[in-house]
Design a protein around this motif. Structure first.
Motif: not given
Length: 601
Positions: A406-416
């Motif tokens: 979950f942490s890796l996919p959630f991180a995609i949003i602010p990284l985008a």
């Protein structure tokens, strides 16, 4: 770090562009499927240690073959009579529907299975990418679509959650979590209600997602407490959606005879009551206090929290303790402590330090991006909520590495958002802006961190890293479906085999097994430890008691080596050393094969 003003430059005012987002997500997901196809869909023919995917396949087959919807027994694993799985039929239904539909068109259930094993994960990957793009758009505008798709596709592909035959519940849980987050940060009570439905379904699929549901509840309560009245309807929508779905899910997925059984690893009426109380209570608190000041809202939420807490303590006190309290101590020592997805950060540091960067760096960077946006941009609901979810998932991943799902996919949003801001700055066509953009891309990819950390590990401690990688790859020698072809030809019996191979064996052969990596199969797993770790004569007594007809031995699996280390004088050690007892008769055609079979006399 990219300038915070640039990060917030294109915040959206409404939810436009969903058709373009869906189309782009579909194309990217199709590309990922084509890459798998070009490689021959390897995961269709080799489970590669994915026990849950193989167990799910067996469970679906049993259901389609006539096992009742509410009967979650796995009769071909464990002691005589099997044991009840803690899973839900929610995953079985859509996968089984695809199987039956394709089988009806082609006249072949094998074709139906293969189609479902490809189509179901692919559909979920479309949904995951679409939700990542939508959430990124809500956070930082339409410029995030490209980076969300690129970072999302690379990250999700590296995680292996959406490859062919990924039939376990983890990919669906992730999609539901992304749906819950995206709908919660979007405006409107209807979307909030959809978020509540996603939260309830996610819980019913697997109770390990409870921390994220708790964060969603806390975020909606905070919305009621601190935001303007026009946003408070979020709490109403979420509460009603969550409570309503909780009731429906109880009726359609849990047999009435099991409603009031005290259990914490699966959905039940006890947990349903808590969910309904929390959901309806949140909606009622909103209705009563929404037009009042913060003190009144705080008092209402405090009363609700106290009521939910007391109810939980009264109905499910055992859920506040050790989730594995009933597990045999030997299973704790020789199984739970070796389960890779259950390892805490400090064990990863000790055993696999090269894996730290790829699992923990991008979530930390993403939280830094959100902190920057909040500190310099004033902060909005979306930023605070995303930070709460990401922080919770990262905390779970420190406790057990499975939280990185979950942490890796959630991180995609602010990284985008970070990459989108860097791309906007790069339009200045200066060397500094271009370097910033390249840097933003690189630091946002877990693949880069994983490759870099492995390269460093090979330089610093090449031998240790080689041993760790060999241990991870050792499972592959006995996980291919073809490995079980000779076993499948033997008359059906009970097979003594290590737990790592229990699920693949029941999915590819007509036999039953004692062991499988599931905590509810306590008796079966203990019996296998008793047999493989005991002296040959003591082991023979266990095998007669359990009516074992065949013993399967896989020299290349890491669990085999562990059993030898744990019991150097045990049955497994004798077999590995080439000294099997006389009452084990090798089946000649399996000698020299990855899986060696012995008849038990």
């Amino acid at each position: 770090m990219v300038n915070a003003t640039t990060l917030a430059a294109a915040r959206p005012s409404r939810l436009e562009g969903w058709k373009a987002d869906l189309g782009a997500s579909l194309l990217v997901a199709l590309l990922l499927v084509l890459v798998q196809a070009a490689n021959g869909f390897p995961t269709l023919f080799d489970s590669a240690g994915d026990n849950d995917g193989m167990m799910r396949l067996a469970q679906i087959r049993d259901w389609l073959d006539g096992q009742p919807w509410f009967d979650l027994h796995q009769y071909r694993m464990g002691p005589e009579g099997g044991f009840v799985m803690h899973w839900s039929r929610i995953v079985d239904a859509p996968v089984g529907a695809i199987m039956l539909a394709v089988a009806g068109l082609t006249g072949s259930m094998a074709t139906g299975e293969m189609a479902a094993e490809i189509v179901w994960p692919a559909l979920l990957s479309v949904a995951a990418l679409f939700l990542l793009v939508r959430a990124s758009r809500l956070l930082a505008g339409p410029d995030t679509m490209l980076p969300a798709l690129v970072i999302g596709a690379i990250t999700l592909n590296a995680m292996g959650l959406f490859t062919a035959r990924a039939l376990d519940h983890h990919n669906l849980q992730l999609v539901l979590a992304l749906g819950m987050v995206t709908l919660l940060i979007a405006p409107g009570w209807r979307r909030a209600a959809g978020s509540g439905v996603c939260a309830a379904v996610m819980l019913a699929v697997g109770m390990e997602t409870a921390p994220y549901v708790a964060v969603a509840g806390a975020c909606t309560a905070a919305t009621l407490l601190f935001t303007q009245e026009r946003y408070a309807s979020t709490a109403t929508g979420f509460g009603l959606g969550f409570a309503g779905a909780a009731v429906v899910l109880l009726v359609v997925t849990v047999p009435p005879s099991s409603w009031w059984i005290a259990q914490c690893d699966a959905y039940s009426a006890r947990l349903g009551v808590i969910a309904v109380l929390g959901g309806l209570g949140l909606a009622a608190t909103t209705a009563v206090t929404v037009s009042k000041g913060i003190p009144a809202r705080l008092a209402g939420l405090a009363v609700l929290g106290l009521a939910v807490g007391v109810t939980a303590i009264l109905l499910a006190p055992q859920c506040f303790g050790d989730p594995y309290a009933d597990l045999d101590q030997r299973m704790r020592d020789f199984w739970l402590n070796s389960v890779s997805e259950a390892q805490p950060l400090w064990r990863i540091v000790e055993l696999q330090p090269a894996n730290i960067a790829q699992n923990y760096v991008t979530p930390l960077i993403a939280m830094g991006v959100l902190f920057t946006m909040i500190r310099r941009g004033g902060g909005r609901r979306a930023e605070f909520m995303l930070l709460a979810f990401l922080a919770a998932a990262t905390a779970v991943s420190v406790w057990q590495i499975r939280g990185t799902s979950f942490s890796l996919p959630f991180a995609i949003i602010p990284l985008a958002a970070l990459v989108a801001a860097a791309r906007r700055e790069a339009q200045q066509r200066t060397a500094k802006a271009t370097l910033k953009m390249v840097g933003a891309w690189l630091v946002s990819l877990t693949l880069v961190w994983g490759t870099g950390s492995n390269a460093i590990a090979n330089v610093i401690a090449p031998k240790r890293n080689a041993i760790a990688q060999a241990g991870e790859g050792g499972k592959s020698s006995c996980t291919a479906d073809a490995t079980y072809a000779l076993l499948a030809k033997q008359p059906p019996t009970t097979v003594l085999v290590i737990s790592n191979l229990g699920a693949p064996m029941i999915a590819t052969t007509p036999h039953r097994v004692l062991a499988g990596p599931y905590h509810r199969n306590n008796a079966g797993n203990v019996a296998v430890l008793d047999a493989f770790m005991a002296t040959p004569e003591e082991a023979r007594t266990v095998m007669r008691r359990e009516k074992i007809g065949l013993l399967a031995f896989c020299p290349g699996n890491d669990e085999t080596g562990s059993l030898v280390d744990w019991a150097p004088n045990g049955l497994m050690a004798e077999i590995v050393n080439g000294n099997p007892p006389s009452w084990l008769e090798p089946i000649p055609e399996t000698l020299g094969q990855p899986l060696v079979l012995y008849r038990v006399h």
